[in-house]
Enzyme design. Sequence first.
Site, PDB file in Angstrom:
ATOM      1  N   ASP A  50       0.875  -1.163   0.000  1.00 23.43           N
ATOM      2  CA  ASP A  50       0.000   0.000   0.000  1.00 23.43           C
ATOM      3  C   ASP A  50       0.919   1.221   0.000  1.00 23.43           C
ATOM      4  O   ASP A  50       2.130   1.096   0.163  1.00 23.43           O
ATOM      5  CB  ASP A  50      -0.892  -0.042   1.238  1.00 23.43           C
ATOM      6  CG  ASP A  50      -1.854   1.131   1.320  1.00 23.43           C
ATOM      7  OD1 ASP A  50      -2.288   1.609   0.254  1.00 23.43           O
ATOM      8  OD2 ASP A  50      -2.147   1.565   2.443  1.00 23.43           O
ATOM      9  N   ASP A  52      -0.074   4.915   1.495  1.00 23.12           N
ATOM     10  CA  ASP A  52      -0.198   5.748   2.690  1.00 23.12           C
ATOM     11  C   ASP A  52       0.024   4.930   3.959  1.00 23.12           C
ATOM     12  O   ASP A  52      -0.601   3.893   4.170  1.00 23.12           O
ATOM     13  CB  ASP A  52      -1.589   6.384   2.737  1.00 23.12           C
ATOM     14  CG  ASP A  52      -1.815   7.328   1.577  1.00 23.12           C
ATOM     15  OD1 ASP A  52      -1.062   8.298   1.437  1.00 23.12           O
ATOM     16  OD2 ASP A  52      -2.748   7.066   0.775  1.00 23.12           O
ATOM     17  N   ASP A 200     -19.033  12.278   5.629  1.00 23.35           N
ATOM     18  CA  ASP A 200     -18.997  12.860   4.286  1.00 23.35           C
ATOM     19  C   ASP A 200     -17.957  13.984   4.195  1.00 23.35           C
ATOM     20  O   ASP A 200     -17.279  14.142   3.170  1.00 23.35           O
ATOM     21  CB  ASP A 200     -20.379  13.403   3.912  1.00 23.35           C
ATOM     22  CG  ASP A 200     -21.392  12.295   3.654  1.00 23.35           C
ATOM     23  OD1 ASP A 200     -20.970  11.123   3.547  1.00 23.35           O
ATOM     24  OD2 ASP A 200     -22.597  12.598   3.585  1.00 23.35           O
ATOM     25  N   SER A 201     -17.826  14.759   5.255  1.00 18.78           N
ATOM     26  CA  SER A 201     -16.852  15.860   5.245  1.00 18.78           C
ATOM     27  C   SER A 201     -15.429  15.329   5.220  1.00 18.78           C
ATOM     28  O   SER A 201     -14.573  15.844   4.482  1.00 18.78           O
ATOM     29  CB  SER A 201     -17.069  16.762   6.470  1.00 18.78           C
ATOM     30  OG  SER A 201     -18.324  17.389   6.419  1.00 18.78           O
ATOM     31  N   ILE A 202     -15.168  14.312   6.001  1.00 18.21           N
ATOM     32  CA  ILE A 202     -13.840  13.680   5.986  1.00 18.21           C
ATOM     33  C   ILE A 202     -13.558  13.083   4.612  1.00 18.21           C
ATOM     34  O   ILE A 202     -12.460  13.233   4.053  1.00 18.21           O
ATOM     35  CB  ILE A 202     -13.746  12.588   7.076  1.00 18.21           C
ATOM     36  CG1 ILE A 202     -13.770  13.225   8.475  1.00 18.21           C
ATOM     37  CG2 ILE A 202     -12.504  11.729   6.891  1.00 18.21           C
ATOM     38  CD1 ILE A 202     -12.512  13.920   8.897  1.00 18.21           C
ATOM     39  N   ARG A 203     -14.567  12.437   4.032  1.00 13.14           N
ATOM     40  CA  ARG A 203     -14.415  11.857   2.687  1.00 13.14           C
ATOM     41  C   ARG A 203     -14.099  12.935   1.672  1.00 13.14           C
ATOM     42  O   ARG A 203     -13.230  12.764   0.805  1.00 13.14           O
ATOM     43  CB  ARG A 203     -15.698  11.131   2.302  1.00 13.14           C
ATOM     44  CG  ARG A 203     -15.670  10.469   0.917  1.00 13.14           C
ATOM     45  CD  ARG A 203     -17.073  10.256   0.412  1.00 13.14           C
ATOM     46  NE  ARG A 203     -17.765  11.543   0.256  1.00 13.14           N
ATOM     47  CZ  ARG A 203     -19.092  11.680   0.179  1.00 13.14           C
ATOM     48  NH1 ARG A 203     -19.875  10.620   0.266  1.00 13.14           N
ATOM     49  NH2 ARG A 203     -19.631  12.885   0.025  1.00 13.14           N
ATOM     50  N   ASP A 204     -14.793  14.065   1.783  1.00 14.03           N
ATOM     51  CA  ASP A 204     -14.596  15.134   0.813  1.00 14.03           C
ATOM     52  C   ASP A 204     -13.200  15.751   0.906  1.00 14.03           C
ATOM     53  O   ASP A 204     -12.677  16.252  -0.101  1.00 14.03           O
ATOM     54  CB  ASP A 204     -15.656  16.218   1.006  1.00 14.03           C
ATOM     55  CG  ASP A 204     -17.028  15.787   0.503  1.00 14.03           C
ATOM     56  OD1 ASP A 204     -17.095  14.758  -0.210  1.00 14.03           O
ATOM     57  OD2 ASP A 204     -18.026  16.461   0.816  1.00 14.03           O
ATOM     58  N   VAL A 205     -12.615  15.745   2.085  1.00 15.18           N
ATOM     59  CA  VAL A 205     -11.234  16.237   2.220  1.00 15.18           C
ATOM     60  C   VAL A 205     -10.309  15.428   1.315  1.00 15.18           C
ATOM     61  O   VAL A 205      -9.345  15.960   0.749  1.00 15.18           O
ATOM     62  CB  VAL A 205     -10.769  16.157   3.698  1.00 15.18           C
ATOM     63  CG1 VAL A 205      -9.273  16.484   3.811  1.00 15.18           C
ATOM     64  CG2 VAL A 205     -11.581  17.111   4.554  1.00 15.18           C
ATOM     65  N   HIS A 206     -10.636  14.146   1.143  1.00 20.37           N
ATOM     66  CA  HIS A 206      -9.842  13.283   0.265  1.00 20.37           C
ATOM     67  C   HIS A 206     -10.275  13.433  -1.191  1.00 20.37           C
ATOM     68  O   HIS A 206      -9.466  13.782  -2.052  1.00 20.37           O
ATOM     69  CB  HIS A 206      -9.980  11.823   0.707  1.00 20.37           C
ATOM     70  CG  HIS A 206      -9.348  11.521   2.031  1.00 20.37           C
ATOM     71  ND1 HIS A 206      -8.082  11.018   2.160  1.00 20.37           N
ATOM     72  CD2 HIS A 206      -9.813  11.666   3.297  1.00 20.37           C
ATOM     73  CE1 HIS A 206      -7.786  10.848   3.434  1.00 20.37           C
ATOM     74  NE2 HIS A 206      -8.829  11.245   4.148  1.00 20.37           N
ATOM     75  N   ILE A 207     -11.567  13.169  -1.478  1.00 17.66           N
ATOM     76  CA  ILE A 207     -11.973  13.055  -2.886  1.00 17.66           C
ATOM     77  C   ILE A 207     -12.009  14.405  -3.598  1.00 17.66           C
ATOM     78  O   ILE A 207     -11.901  14.459  -4.825  1.00 17.66           O
ATOM     79  CB  ILE A 207     -13.327  12.334  -3.034  1.00 17.66           C
ATOM     80  CG1 ILE A 207     -14.468  13.152  -2.427  1.00 17.66           C
ATOM     81  CG2 ILE A 207     -13.274  10.960  -2.411  1.00 17.66           C
ATOM     82  CD1 ILE A 207     -15.844  12.570  -2.724  1.00 17.66           C
TER      83      ILE A 207
END
Length: 496
Positions: A50, A52, A200-207
């Site tokens: 992997d 990260d 969703d906010s944590i996901r959006d920081v990535h995507i």
Amino acid sequence: MKRYLWERYREAKRSTEELVPSIMSNLLNPDAIFSNNEMSLSDIEIYGFDYDYTLVFYSKHLHTLIFNAARDLLINEHRYPAEIRKYEYDPNFAIRGLHYDVQRAVLMKIDAFHYIQLGTVYRGLSVVPDEEVIEMYEGSHVPLEQMSDFYGKSSHGNTMKQFMDIFSLPEMTLLSCVNEYFLKNNIDYEPVHLYKDVKDSIRDVHIKGIMYRAIEADIEKYICYAEQTRAVLAKLADHGKKMFLITNSPSSFVDKGMSYIVGKDWRDLFDVVIVQAEKPNFFNDKRRPFRKMNEKGVLLWDKIHKLQKGQIYKQGNLYEFLKLTGWRGSRVLYFGDHIYSDLADLTLKHGWRTGAIIPELRSELKIMNTEQYIQTMTWLQTLTGLLEQMQVHRDAESQLVLQEWKKERKEMREMTKSFFNAQFGSLFRTDQNPTYFLRRLSRFADIYMASLSCLLNYDVSHTFYPRRTPLQHELPAWSERPPTFRTPLLQEAQAK
């Protein structure tokens, strides 16, 4: 009887104090590799990684970045109160492997038998009293149907979410902070909506690329330069091992990071590179074909008949990967930090050997090597044995003494928890049992270590042998042990 019991107590105390120096001369090695399953590196021809927290490690600044970005998304896009901006990321609040009850909005540590460790249940930033936990769950056991699903998610009726990813530490802290704000201000809210919005906010920081752009713009701030990563890869290459990379991260992000820690020629070390793989779906979904990317990151439409060295591929699936490479079975060893997304399917469905990267292991072992920890833990184990032996004395005077010992034992347990983390203790143990995290680690990882650099301490033909840990029925009761063996040895004391 009272005098007799305290004499035995003092005798045990002296024996413990005499044992500590011998334990201190036989400390645990934080750079060692630990084995759950016998495995010889001489059988391994192909190494997979992997990206990260496996090939690359990040500084403490990254979790602060993720927390702040997700908090701002909650305010700006989900219309949460601007006052939550006063909360800052606390790196010492949460540990990996915790469970979150989505319906009740509580964060907790659960052991391998689904029992909650009392004293580690938090609503917001405050501990929930034991009596309230027991009333809430009608005891301290979480039924199987309420536990998280196979990948640690809350779905299909499961009310628990297990946070296994190192990236989830800011998510747990943000959830707790927003819960705290609502509770302190007597604001009525729906816990399920809060959980989804934070997720969703944590996901959006990535995507949405927020995290990726920030790291690429200041690599030296966020990536811990580790020349040992290149040393590990070079060592394997020198011994003729094939290597591949499968990561969920995007191509340009991986390229800049690997160029920084390994060198611009990093792709020469890998036979196959796959980005945006969408693990764990990569290991199960047979429908997604690979796509080749050119040097500018443009996706090509060519049908893939062979995975070529020096090329970068996107998406795909493991079944097509096996078909194109022929890399099957126990000659493949794959390393990752996420026990579910990286390792579970590989060991259960495909027979690959697996290695877990657990960065927290090094710091926990260093704590376990301190004299204070060894003294406390050795005496805790000895006192436990003394309680087991002396409980046969049922008279009132003896029971008062035993109650004092139990109180001391409880205080020492709380002290040993705080050695690791004031709120939740060790990643690997509750008061007396392995954590649920360790149970899954033991099941899905053949070997585990703090970082890939630990491989440099071993020959490429080294065989890892798991320690034969005595089962409970293989150990004599405390009362049946010879006097010289009634004080626990290093392995038994430190294992607790």
